[in-house]
Design an enzyme around this catalytic site. Structure first.
Site, PDB file in Angstrom:
ATOM      1  N   PRO A   1       0.846  -1.196   0.000  1.00 29.81           N
ATOM      2  CA  PRO A   1       0.000   0.000   0.000  1.00 29.81           C
ATOM      3  C   PRO A   1       0.885   1.250   0.000  1.00 29.81           C
ATOM      4  CG  PRO A   1       0.061  -0.969   2.190  1.00 29.81           C
ATOM      5  CD  PRO A   1       0.932  -1.831   1.336  1.00 29.81           C
TER       6      PRO A   1
ATOM      7  N   ASP B   1       5.888   2.630   2.024  1.00 31.00           N
ATOM      8  CA  ASP B   1       4.988   1.521   2.357  1.00 31.00           C
ATOM      9  C   ASP B   1       4.175   1.863   3.624  1.00 31.00           C
ATOM     10  OD1 ASP B   1       3.855  -0.892   3.150  1.00 31.00           O
ATOM     11  OD2 ASP B   1       5.586  -2.077   2.501  1.00 31.00           O
ATOM     12  N   HIS B   2       2.858   1.958   3.455  1.00 28.58           N
ATOM     13  CA  HIS B   2       1.992   2.310   4.585  1.00 28.58           C
ATOM     14  C   HIS B   2       1.974   1.234   5.670  1.00 28.58           C
ATOM     15  CE1 HIS B   2      -0.245   5.826   5.384  1.00 28.58           C
ATOM     16  NE2 HIS B   2      -0.802   5.958   4.185  1.00 28.58           N
ATOM     17  N   ARG B   3       2.418   0.024   5.362  1.00 30.71           N
ATOM     18  CA  ARG B   3       2.449  -1.009   6.395  1.00 30.71           C
ATOM     19  C   ARG B   3       3.537  -0.706   7.415  1.00 30.71           C
ATOM     20  NH1 ARG B   3       3.198  -6.011   2.415  1.00 30.71           N
ATOM     21  NH2 ARG B   3       4.837  -4.551   1.821  1.00 30.71           N
ATOM     22  N   VAL B   4       4.457   0.182   7.042  1.00 33.80           N
ATOM     23  CA  VAL B   4       5.610   0.450   7.890  1.00 33.80           C
ATOM     24  C   VAL B   4       5.528   1.816   8.558  1.00 33.80           C
ATOM     25  CG1 VAL B   4       8.098   0.819   7.836  1.00 33.80           C
ATOM     26  CG2 VAL B   4       7.086  -1.077   6.555  1.00 33.80           C
TER      27      VAL B   4
END
Lengths: 413, 81
Positions: free
Chosen positions: A213, A387-390
């Site tokens: 994402p 990266d939006h997960r990070v």
């Protein structure tokens, strides 16, 4: 007894074709030695070993294609594995890869090239760099490009060298044999194939767009201070020692990444693992299409002159097929810089399993406001895809601000 | 150096960077960067190649004179190469 395995040269690689061994059973190897050449979708890559020991057995013969993680050779020796250095093929061989059909009667062990006399070999790798066009033409002509004298940049073998060698009826030319009796393709190399590289890029980018994402940020950077500093410092240097803006962009990014380490590393198996150093993958476009992103290790700790030399060397080797395995699997963050003829801005696609890519558009003179007045100023559009997960955009904004800050003090880079 | 020798030298340097330059038709006034798709690093290597082969220093301020074959030949001639 330990195994030397087919390394993963980037997330997009599933298998590689062993083109050539540079060692034989009984040879002593030490960490960092280049022991074989592997053909991948990215062209011929020199593979180093990261252990000390003695080669016991070469398991895979030239001409065989094996999946990532497959044992290429076995070695013995007491020396401990060097930690941290190996581009560990952590990812087990991908299940979807069918067991590699051994090429029927796999090419007879290729005649081993005697290790090139060290003195004659131009680059550190020990093999002559050969441009893809030169390699193709040489294959058509039945010449071994590795034996030719190169006159290109840094001694690489160019198309012109191949044509010249073809004209002289020297001993380098194998006796004209009727095609039918030609010995089975001597070099196991298939050469650089743009269609294969396109597939590799597609696979990596599809995975990125499917799994990551992305969020995106942009910032305009005033490049006037950097431009002036470059002009002043380059005025006193001969052409080979001059710096390009790319070296400053690279160093500024590396220093900024050091301040925002959450963007430096790999996201794998549902978790972020920070990089152990700042290894910047630098995107190099290949003539005729395709690109590679070899890494410049510990870029934050190198001076701009060393970085400039590293960039020139990488670009040259990327285009002539002399990249090393450790350079292709080890990037912790990527930078793409379009150069002076590129577009105004670029928003990158993250190269998995990394979590960020920084982009720089062309540096161009545009209107800018300084002290309430509009002035003409060299500007660069910087971008970040992360990266939006990070992390979130706030952190990404800190990165771009730090890059900007470092570029305002070019003398300190 | 004669004009023909200068032209051969320039084409040779270009060929080492853009292999297709070796036998391409290149108009004397065409922008080499466009015609041969040279990026910044390629162009820098052209400058370095010309410098190493002729000894001419080629300061950055003069780079734009090397953007065409005609320009590069005139520049090298003016510098005594």
């Amino acid at each position: 007894m330990r195994d030397f395995k087919m390394p993963a040269l980037g997330a997009d690689m599933e298998a590689g074709l062993l083109a050539e061994w540079l060692v034989k059973p009984g040879d002593k190897v030490k960490s960092g030695d280049i022991v074989c050449v592997v053909e991948t979708q990215k062209g011929a890559i020199e593979v180093e070993i990261f252990e000390n020991g003695v080669i016991e057995e070469l398991v895979v013969q030239p001409g065989e294609e094996v999946p990532v993680g497959a044992t290429l050779a076995r070695l013995d020796g007491e020396a401990a594995k060097e930690e941290g250095a190996a581009p560990a093929p952590k990812r087990p061989s991908l299940p979807k890869w069918p067991p590699p059909p051994l090429p029927a009667k796999a090419a007879p062990p290729a005649p081993r090239h005697p290790p090139a006399p060290a003195a004659a070999a131009p680059p550190a790798g020990g093999r002559a760099a050969v441009s893809p066009a030169a390699r193709r033409r040489a294959t058509e002509l039945g010449l071994d490009p590795e034996t030719l004298t190169g006159t290109g940049i840094d001694g690489s073998v160019t198309l012109a060298d191949v044509e010249a060698a073809a004209r002289e009826p020297g001993e380098k030319r194998p006796a004209e044999a009727p095609a039918a009796e030609a010995p089975p393709a001597k070099p196991a190399r298939k050469g650089f194939d743009p269609a294969e590289m396109r597939k590799a890029i597609a696979a990596a980018m599809q995975r990125s767009k499917r799994e990551i994402p992305h969020y995106y940020l942009g910032q305009t950077i005033d490049f006037a201070a950097a431009t002036e500093w470059l002009a002043a410092t380059n005025a006193t240097k001969p052409p080979p020692e001059r710096l390009m803006p790319a070296a400053l962009l690279l160093k500024a990014t590396a220093l900024a990444i050091a301040e925002v380490p959450a963007l430096n590393g790999h996201y794998e198996d549902g978790a972020f693992r920070p990089g152990s150093g700042i290894n910047i993958g630098w995107i190099v476009a290949l003539r005729g299409g395709g690109l590679v992103a070899p890494a410049i290790r510990d870029a934050d700790k190198q001076g701009v002159r060393d970085l400039m030399a590293a960039l020139r060397d990488l670009v040259q080797r990327a285009r002539t097929g002399g990249l090393r395995a450790s350079e292709l699997g080890s990037g912790t963050v990527t930078v793409t810089s379009l150069g002076e003829r590129g577009a105004d801005s670029v928003i990158g696609v993250i190269y998995p399993p990394q979590v960020a890519i920084v982009g720089f558009g062309r540096i161009a003179v545009r209107p800018w406001v300084v002290d309430g007045a509009v002035v003409a100023r060299p500007l660069a559009e910087a971008s970040l895809a992360a990266d939006h997960r990070v992390c979130d955009g706030h952190l990404g904004g800190l990165l771009l601000a730090a890059i900007d800050r470092h570029l305002q003090q070019p003398g300190k880079l | 150096m004669t004009d023909a020798e200068r032209l051969a030298l320039i084409r040779d340097v270009l060929g080492g960077i853009a292999p297709e330059a070796a036998d391409a038709e290149i108009a004397g006034d065409a922008d080499l960067r466009e015609t041969l798709d040279l990026d910044s690093m390629d162009f820098m290597n052209v400058v370095i190649g010309l410098h190493e082969r002729t000894g001419v220093d080629i300061p950055e301020a003069d780079y734009s004179e090397l953007f065409t074959l005609d320009g590069a030949m005139a520049y090298l001639a003016a510098k005594g190469a």
